[in-house]
Design a protein around this motif. Structure first.
Motif, PDB file in Angstrom:
ATOM      1  N   TYR B  40      -3.747  51.705  21.166  1.00 40.38           N
ATOM      2  CA  TYR B  40      -2.901  50.628  21.686  1.00 40.38           C
ATOM      3  C   TYR B  40      -3.056  49.329  20.909  1.00 40.38           C
ATOM      4  CZ  TYR B  40      -1.241  53.871  25.028  1.00 40.38           C
ATOM      5  OH  TYR B  40      -0.620  54.956  25.585  1.00 40.38           O
ATOM      6  N   GLY B  41      -3.599  49.456  19.716  1.00 38.72           N
ATOM      7  CA  GLY B  41      -3.610  48.346  18.773  1.00 38.72           C
ATOM      8  C   GLY B  41      -4.258  47.060  19.269  1.00 38.72           C
ATOM      9  N   PHE B  42      -5.508  47.156  19.685  1.00 33.18           N
ATOM     10  CA  PHE B  42      -6.216  45.961  20.142  1.00 33.18           C
ATOM     11  C   PHE B  42      -6.391  44.993  18.970  1.00 33.18           C
ATOM     12  CE2 PHE B  42     -10.435  44.092  21.702  1.00 33.18           C
ATOM     13  CZ  PHE B  42      -9.779  43.138  22.467  1.00 33.18           C
ATOM     14  N   ALA B  43      -6.097  43.743  19.224  1.00 34.70           N
ATOM     15  CA  ALA B  43      -6.123  42.732  18.170  1.00 34.70           C
ATOM     16  C   ALA B  43      -7.531  42.527  17.621  1.00 34.70           C
ATOM     17  CB  ALA B  43      -5.586  41.417  18.701  1.00 34.70           C
ATOM     18  N   ASP B  44      -7.599  42.058  16.375  1.00 32.82           N
ATOM     19  CA  ASP B  44      -8.890  41.744  15.760  1.00 32.82           C
ATOM     20  C   ASP B  44      -9.258  40.280  15.928  1.00 32.82           C
ATOM     21  OD1 ASP B  44      -9.363  44.351  14.609  1.00 32.82           O
ATOM     22  OD2 ASP B  44      -7.686  43.892  13.291  1.00 32.82           O
ATOM     23  N   ALA B  45      -8.216  39.429  15.922  1.00 33.91           N
ATOM     24  CA  ALA B  45      -8.492  37.997  16.045  1.00 33.91           C
ATOM     25  C   ALA B  45      -7.499  37.375  17.020  1.00 33.91           C
ATOM     26  CB  ALA B  45      -8.400  37.314  14.687  1.00 33.91           C
ATOM     27  N   VAL B  69       0.948  39.954  12.877  1.00 33.73           N
ATOM     28  CA  VAL B  69       0.772  38.851  13.823  1.00 33.73           C
ATOM     29  C   VAL B  69       1.737  39.052  14.969  1.00 33.73           C
ATOM     30  CG1 VAL B  69       0.899  36.347  14.164  1.00 33.73           C
ATOM     31  CG2 VAL B  69       0.202  37.273  11.948  1.00 33.73           C
ATOM     32  N   GLU B  70       1.277  38.780  16.129  1.00 31.87           N
ATOM     33  CA  GLU B  70       2.171  38.786  17.295  1.00 31.87           C
ATOM     34  C   GLU B  70       2.035  37.407  17.939  1.00 31.87           C
ATOM     35  OE1 GLU B  70       4.957  40.744  19.041  1.00 31.87           O
ATOM     36  OE2 GLU B  70       3.498  42.193  18.242  1.00 31.87           O
ATOM     37  N   THR B  71       3.143  36.692  18.046  1.00 32.02           N
ATOM     38  CA  THR B  71       3.071  35.387  18.709  1.00 32.02           C
ATOM     39  C   THR B  71       3.506  35.565  20.150  1.00 32.02           C
ATOM     40  OG1 THR B  71       5.340  34.873  18.097  1.00 32.02           O
ATOM     41  CG2 THR B  71       3.602  34.137  16.606  1.00 32.02           C
ATOM     42  N   ARG B  72       2.934  34.708  20.995  1.00 30.59           N
ATOM     43  CA  ARG B  72       3.204  34.896  22.432  1.00 30.59           C
ATOM     44  C   ARG B  72       3.194  33.558  23.132  1.00 30.59           C
ATOM     45  NH1 ARG B  72      -1.388  39.193  24.054  1.00 30.59           N
ATOM     46  NH2 ARG B  72      -2.696  37.332  23.946  1.00 30.59           N
ATOM     47  N   VAL B  73       3.707  33.583  24.336  1.00 34.76           N
ATOM     48  CA  VAL B  73       3.537  32.436  25.208  1.00 34.76           C
ATOM     49  C   VAL B  73       2.658  32.918  26.354  1.00 34.76           C
ATOM     50  CG1 VAL B  73       4.642  30.721  26.683  1.00 34.76           C
ATOM     51  CG2 VAL B  73       5.789  31.507  24.587  1.00 34.76           C
ATOM     52  N   VAL B  74       1.561  32.194  26.524  1.00 33.33           N
ATOM     53  CA  VAL B  74       0.606  32.591  27.560  1.00 33.33           C
ATOM     54  C   VAL B  74       0.401  31.415  28.492  1.00 33.33           C
ATOM     55  CG1 VAL B  74      -1.791  33.269  27.965  1.00 33.33           C
ATOM     56  CG2 VAL B  74      -0.543  34.243  26.037  1.00 33.33           C
ATOM     57  N   ALA B  75       0.350  31.657  29.768  1.00 30.70           N
ATOM     58  CA  ALA B  75       0.161  30.559  30.712  1.00 30.70           C
ATOM     59  C   ALA B  75      -0.592  31.030  31.944  1.00 30.70           C
ATOM     60  CB  ALA B  75       1.516  29.992  31.122  1.00 30.70           C
ATOM     61  N   ILE B 103       0.861  44.547  18.562  1.00 27.63           N
ATOM     62  CA  ILE B 103      -0.572  44.436  18.822  1.00 27.63           C
ATOM     63  C   ILE B 103      -0.767  44.330  20.333  1.00 27.63           C
ATOM     64  CG2 ILE B 103      -2.600  42.997  18.370  1.00 27.63           C
ATOM     65  CD1 ILE B 103      -1.015  41.994  15.883  1.00 27.63           C
ATOM     66  N   ASN B 104      -1.872  44.847  20.826  1.00 26.58           N
ATOM     67  CA  ASN B 104      -2.138  44.851  22.272  1.00 26.58           C
ATOM     68  C   ASN B 104      -0.987  45.467  23.049  1.00 26.58           C
ATOM     69  OD1 ASN B 104      -4.454  43.523  21.588  1.00 26.58           O
ATOM     70  ND2 ASN B 104      -3.794  41.520  22.355  1.00 26.58           N
ATOM     71  N   ARG B 105      -0.633  46.670  22.659  1.00 28.36           N
ATOM     72  CA  ARG B 105       0.451  47.377  23.356  1.00 28.36           C
ATOM     73  C   ARG B 105       0.039  47.725  24.775  1.00 28.36           C
ATOM     74  NH1 ARG B 105       0.923  49.243  18.370  1.00 28.36           N
ATOM     75  NH2 ARG B 105      -0.507  50.988  18.637  1.00 28.36           N
ATOM     76  N   LEU B 106       1.061  47.837  25.612  1.00 29.81           N
ATOM     77  CA  LEU B 106       0.790  48.171  27.003  1.00 29.81           C
ATOM     78  C   LEU B 106       0.820  49.671  27.215  1.00 29.81           C
ATOM     79  CD1 LEU B 106       2.775  45.559  29.095  1.00 29.81           C
ATOM     80  CD2 LEU B 106       0.495  45.449  28.122  1.00 29.81           C
ATOM     81  N   TYR B 107      -0.108  50.119  28.082  1.00 30.78           N
ATOM     82  CA  TYR B 107      -0.040  51.499  28.541  1.00 30.78           C
ATOM     83  C   TYR B 107       0.654  51.424  29.892  1.00 30.78           C
ATOM     84  CZ  TYR B 107      -1.567  56.060  30.254  1.00 30.78           C
ATOM     85  OH  TYR B 107      -1.601  57.342  30.757  1.00 30.78           O
ATOM     86  N   ASN B 199       2.393  29.603  21.910  1.00 33.47           N
ATOM     87  CA  ASN B 199       1.120  28.909  22.142  1.00 33.47           C
ATOM     88  C   ASN B 199      -0.070  29.860  22.088  1.00 33.47           C
ATOM     89  OD1 ASN B 199       1.221  30.307  24.511  1.00 33.47           O
ATOM     90  ND2 ASN B 199       1.183  28.511  25.873  1.00 33.47           N
ATOM     91  N   ASP B 200       0.193  31.039  21.579  1.00 35.70           N
ATOM     92  CA  ASP B 200      -0.887  32.028  21.505  1.00 35.70           C
ATOM     93  C   ASP B 200      -0.509  33.051  20.444  1.00 35.70           C
ATOM     94  OD1 ASP B 200      -3.314  33.096  23.413  1.00 35.70           O
ATOM     95  OD2 ASP B 200      -2.191  34.762  22.534  1.00 35.70           O
ATOM     96  N   ALA B 201      -1.499  33.480  19.671  1.00 33.83           N
ATOM     97  CA  ALA B 201      -1.195  34.496  18.671  1.00 33.83           C
ATOM     98  C   ALA B 201      -2.339  35.494  18.601  1.00 33.83           C
ATOM     99  CB  ALA B 201      -0.994  33.864  17.303  1.00 33.83           C
ATOM    100  N   VAL B 202      -1.986  36.761  18.405  1.00 34.84           N
ATOM    101  CA  VAL B 202      -3.001  37.787  18.201  1.00 34.84           C
ATOM    102  C   VAL B 202      -2.754  38.421  16.840  1.00 34.84           C
ATOM    103  CG1 VAL B 202      -3.611  38.269  20.582  1.00 34.84           C
ATOM    104  CG2 VAL B 202      -1.596  39.343  19.602  1.00 34.84           C
ATOM    105  N   ILE B 203      -3.858  38.752  16.177  1.00 37.31           N
ATOM    106  CA  ILE B 203      -3.755  39.136  14.778  1.00 37.31           C
ATOM    107  C   ILE B 203      -4.454  40.461  14.525  1.00 37.31           C
ATOM    108  CG2 ILE B 203      -4.600  38.513  12.454  1.00 37.31           C
ATOM    109  CD1 ILE B 203      -4.168  35.533  13.590  1.00 37.31           C
TER     110      ILE B 203
END
Ligand SMILES: Nc1ncnc2c1ncn2[C@@H]1O[C@H](COP(=O)(O)OP(=O)(O)OP(=O)(O)O)[C@@H](O)[C@H]1O
Ligand SMILES: [Mg+2]
Lengths: 236, 773
Positions: B40-45, B69-75, B103-107, B199-203
């Motif tokens: 499920y592609g857990f991010a490294d950074a 890179v996956e950019t996201r909005v997290v709140a 990255i960080n795919r959902l099951y 406001n959030d990114a996983v790499i």
């Protein structure tokens, strides 16, 4: 023999069953033993001597028939009753002594005197068998004959009503055997303890009041000695 | 013999199954985690920031070492679920407009992903859904950027990013009060004014990427956009918790099996040595008939190997089954979508080797000892047959002793080594019991210290963002609130030389009555006006002592960096933090008198009304009630603990029973003739039982104190090994635990005694007269 019978044995049968095979160790033994007498049991190996003595001593059960001790039927007695019977009335001497190796001579005797109702002092019992000077020796520090004498001291120390001895000299040379027999004879004479002695040795029969011959689980002959020979006059 | 063999098999089964249980659980969980992370592609950074335009994503992708890179909005959100009266804290994470995240795919356990065109569709985390019985089609309320929204749940999912769903600052997962909510990017972006921004990114990094260089560049790039400092997996909350848990589990998986298998091997060795010794005469007879030493030895070796094989197979099967159960329990904590059970051949081989070799060593030792003797000599009873007056008797007591008592004492003294081995065996099983159970006592103590002496509030409230002190007065004025004290937490990275640690600094108002710092003797200490105070464990990790200087990098706002003196270390069993005077902390961040939450003393009867108000207060992100936290902690810990205690008790009891029963049986075979002779002389069953059981009783009673001492040492070792960032285990062993261990040992002794007594009752008296000693 006007005396009351101490043991009265009627039709005593013992069968050992081992699967298909059954061994008839005793086949209908009838016998009375009287107060104060010294009886020697003679017979070939496997004739049933030990079996008879063990049933008389409350160590084994009969298959058929009765053994009564002073009117009480031992063949009907329960476990606890037999234990009480051994504890208060019987003194045993065995071929292999059966001493407790962790206890001294005196303590081996005390094992019995502690639980008896009218015991002598262990020291006195050991003096009777001539071991008054070896009170604190452990069995491993005593010769075979000395160990057997300790066993005799243990057997007489409770002032038993009967003394049952299964080949007391079996493991001893003749000289030592005689010392042991003397001890038994003296106790029988002085304390009037009814005494049964099993032996292979027909020479020993000379010291008895009566000699019971066993063969193949049956009594073949009961002989009465008119003259008893003192043990020291016996040789083998 | 049958009973003894069974007891040996039980000892082996106990030792082996513990070993296999822990190692298979450990291996399975690691395998499961790695598989889930990979599939499920857990991010490294990871990095959070204030706000950056989406165009920056390209720039991030250009950094060397960045694969994707996956950019996201997290709140942070606050949720309201049906009739659950308390506010639920939620973490809102955006999903890409199109398709799945890379990255960080959902099951997806249930339902589907949100439709990008619908603004009210959401996927929720499985643990939360389970806790409230939510299913696709259900609804929940949410305060999103201050406004109430109705969310339609369309799916239930798990993510490698949230395997451990612990609310920041909480001590254990609370699935009822903490949720992860995923929604379409557009829906969230609109609500938070993040259209065309993130406001959030996983790499995901490339193979062999230089992580630190990458992070430095990333931080440089995002500094303008309020970047809060990137971090790697090892600092990611879920992963770090999981890691710490795994570390603990790994340590348990080393210590417990080592102890168990060690004890089992030891006992096995002793028991087999003794069994072979009691068979000397048979051995000698075989030799007398012309069998060689090797042939005789082979006979015993075969027998021993058969016993070991049965025990190992049984133990592996049982351990595998236990392992499944234990892993199943952990699966409640760790939200993996599946469990991949595995049992490495290495585990089986190693356990078979350890067990086999120790049994073999015992057998060979005993056979050798018997075999070197000439047959004639071996036929004689085992030396030394010399007894002497025992020590105890020489201390005058002697006269008062009865012959049976003398027999007990002399038999014990004659073979001190044998007695010592029995005592060692019994005391070890006692020690295992204690070490398997003490953690319950320690946790009680830890909770007591944490919540009765240190954190004395009834409820804590966290705000969505730093607020002014006015919020405090607002809370103070609320019906049912008796007192309100400020709470200020600032995320930081602490650095000293080469070590660094991401945590938060708690600002403490010197007049606070509800939050207390404790010194090493657990007495409250005041917060010094200047400098920083650290949890002792953190101080050790960073290698600083009071008086040393520490670099503090603030990870919010203007992100100032300062060099502060360490003013002291405080004792704390749960969590890791820095502490500063609230004013001096606010001076450091340069944000004026800000607070991020509040500690409340409340009337418990009014709690319903307080919750109601809190749900409606936009500034409030969530609440935590101390009593609920404690209860929740126990609820989540209890199952693992109970299981542990159950297994430890079961296995230790088996071992205790195995040892005691074997000691008893061996002693019986050694003293058979003596005891029968006594029966012939008119001793009752009860009287000979005294001699025999008396010896057992002396050995058992003598073992208890030693067992207590051993148990204490093993527990101390385990406590030390279990310490982690999450919590430290104080060494506390209650009298109850000692008493219970003693009770189990005594019960084993009683049961063994009864069995042996039954056999004593059936001694063959005639037989004993025939056999030559
Ligand atoms: N426990 C037993 N099981 C089966 N048979 C037995 C048992 N004890 C004795 N026997 C058999 O009973 C018979 C009588 O045995 P017993 O021991 O009474 O003989 P014995 O006259 O004392 O012989 P010995 O002079 O050799 O001691 C023998 O044939 C023996 O094999
Ligand atoms: Mg005989």
């Amino acid at each position: 023999m006007a005396n009351e019978a101490v043991f009265s044995i009627k039709g005593l049968t013992k069968v050992y069953r081992m699967g298909e095979v059954s061994v008839h160790a005793l086949r209908g033994v009838d016998l009375d033993l009287y107060d104060g007498e010294l009886v020697v049991f003679l017979g070939p190996s496997g004739s049933g001597k030990s079996t008879l003595l063990n049933i008389m001593g409350g160590l084994d059960t009969a298959t058929e028939g009765h053994v009564s001790y002073r009117g009480k039927d031992l063949t009907r007695a329960g476990e606890a009753e037999l234990t009480g019977y051994r504890r208060f009335h019987v003194g045993f001497v065995f071929q292999f002594y059966n001493l407790i190796p962790s206890l001294t001579a005196k303590e081996n005797v005390a094992v019995v005197t502690e639980i008896a109702s009218k015991p002598m002092r262990p020291e006195d019992a050991l003096s009777i068998v001539g071991l008054g000077g070896r009170l604190d020796h452990f069995p491993a520090q005593l010769s075979g004959g000395e160990q057997q004498r300790v066993a005799i001291a243990r057997a007489i120390s409770k002032n038993p009503d009967v003394l049952l001895c299964d080949e007391p000299t079996g493991a001893l040379d003749s000289e030592t055997g005689i010392v042991v027999l003397e001890a038994l004879e003296r106790i029988n004479r002085e304390l009037h303890t009814t005494t049964a002695i099993i032996t292979h040795n027909s020479d020993i029969a000379a010291m008895a009041d009566r000699v019971v011959h066993l063969s193949n689980g049956q009594i073949t002959e009961v002989a009465t000695n008119s003259v008893k020979k003192p043990p020291r006059e016996i040789h083998w | 013999m049958k009973g003894q063999v069974l007891a040996i098999v039980l000892i082996i089964v106990s030792g082996v199954s513990t070993y296999v249980m822990f190692l298979s659980t450990m291996d399975s969980l690691t395998l499961t985690r790695d598989a889930f992370y990979r599939e499920y592609g857990f991010a490294d950074a990871f990095v959070s920031l204030k706000r950056a335009p989406e165009s920056i994503k390209k720039r991030i992708e250009e950094i060397p070492g960045v694969q994707a890179v996956e950019t996201r909005v997290v709140a942070e959100v606050k949720l309201k679920v049906r009739d659950f009266g308390e506010p639920v804290t939620g973490r809102l994470v955006s999903l890409p407009e199109r398709g799945e995240p890379r990255i960080n795919r959902l099951y997806l356990r249930n339902g589907r992903l949100p439709d990008p065109s619908r603004e009210d569709e959401a996927v929720v985390s499985e643990a939360f859904a389970e806790a409230h019985g939510l299913e696709p089609g259900d609804e929940a309320g949410a305060v999103i950027n201050g406004r109430w929204r109705r969310l339609r749940i369309v799916g239930v999912a798990l993510s490698p990013e949230f395997v451990m769903q612990v609310r920041p600052g909480a001590l254990s997962p609370d699935y009822k009060r903490y949720a992860i909510v995923w929604m379409g990017r557009k829906a969230i972006a609109t609500a938070y004014g993040m259209d065309g921004a993130f406001n959030d990114a996983v790499i995901e990094m490339t193979q062999g990427a230089r992580a630190h260089e990458l992070m430095a560049r990333l931080d440089g790039l995002l500094a303008r956009y309020g970047g809060l400092g990137s971090y790697l997996r090892e600092d990611q909350l879920s992963h770090r918790f999981l890691n710490e848990e795994f570390k603990q589990l790994e340590r348990s998986a080393t210590i417990f099996p080592a102890i168990f298998i060690g004890v089992a091997a030891f006992l096995l060795n002793v028991v087999i040595t003794r069994i072979v010794s009691t068979q000397r005469d048979q051995l000698a007879a075989l030799k007398a008939f012309g069998y060689s030493n090797a042939a005789v030895g082979a006979h015993y070796v075969k027998m021993v190997m058969l016993i070991v094989a049965v025990g190992v197979i049984g133990g592996v099967l049982l351990g595998w089954w236990f392992g499944g159960k234990l892993a199943g329990i952990y699966m409640v904590f760790y939200r993996f979508p599946y469990l991949k059970m595995t049992l490495g051949p290495g585990v089986v081989i190693s356990v078979a080797l350890i067990t086999g070799l120790s049994a073999l060593a015992g057998a060979i030792f005993a056979v050798r000892r018997a075999a070197v003797l000439a047959p004639a000599e071996a036929l004689r009873p085992e030396p030394p047959a010399r007894y002497s007056r025992s020590l105890i008797e020489r201390f005058s007591l002697g006269k008062a002793l009865s012959q049976p008592t003398r027999m007990i004492i002399r038999s014990l003294e004659r073979r001190p080594l044998k007695s010592l081995l029995s005592i060692t065996g019994i005391s070890m099983s006692c020690a295992i019991l204690i070490s398997g159970m003490f953690s319950g006592d320690s946790i009680d103590y830890l909770i007591d210290v944490q919540f009765k002496r240190s954190q004395k509030e009834d409820m804590s409230v966290t705000f969505i963002e730093p607020s002014s002190w006015k919020a405090l007065y607002e809370l103070q004025g609320m019906e049912g609130v008796r007192k309100s004290e400020p709470l200020r937490a600032v995320p930081v990275r602490l650095r000293n030389a080469n070590s660094s640690y991401r945590t938060s600094i708690q600002g403490i108002d010197p007049s606070n009555t509800m939050q207390k710092l404790l010194d090493s003797s657990l007495e409250p200490v005041d917060i010094p006006p200047r400098g920083i105070v650290l949890t002792d464990y953190l101080g050790e990790m960073l290698g600083v002592r009071p008086g040393d200087m520490l670099t503090v990098e603030v990870l919010e706002g203007a992100r100032p960096v300062a060099l502060l003196p360490v003013a002291g270390l405080v004792k704390q069993y749960i969590g890791i933090s820095g502490y500063m005077d609230i004013d001096s902390l606010n001076r450091l961040t340069g944000e004026g008198r800000a607070i991020t939450g509040s500690l409340l003393a409340i009337d418990r009867e009014r709690i319903g009304a307080i919750y109601k108000k809190m749900i409606d207060m936009p500034a409030v992100a969530g609440t935590a009630v101390r009593a609920d936290e404690i209860k929740n902690f126990y609820d989540t810990q209890a199952e693992v603990l109970l299981f542990f205690t159950f297994i430890a008790t079961l296995l230790a009891s088996t071992i205790a029973f195995g040892v005691i029963y074997n000691s008893a049986r061996i002693a019986l075979s050694e003293r058979n003739r003596e005891l029968a002779s006594l029966r012939v002389l008119g001793y009752t069953k009860a009287e000979i039982s005294y001699i025999f059981l008396g010896e057992l009783a002396v050995l058992t009673l003598a073992s208890l104190p030693l067992g207590f001492v051993l148990g204490h040492s093993i527990s101390a070792y385990i406590a030390g090994a279990l310490s982690s960032d999450l919590y430290r285990v104080p060494l506390v062993i209650k009298t109850d635990t000692y008493a219970f261990a003693a009770a189990v040992v005594l019960a084993s002794a009683v049961v063994s005694g009864l069995i042996v007594r039954y056999r004593l009752g059936r001694l063959d008296l005639v037989e004993a007269l025939k056999a030559r000693e």
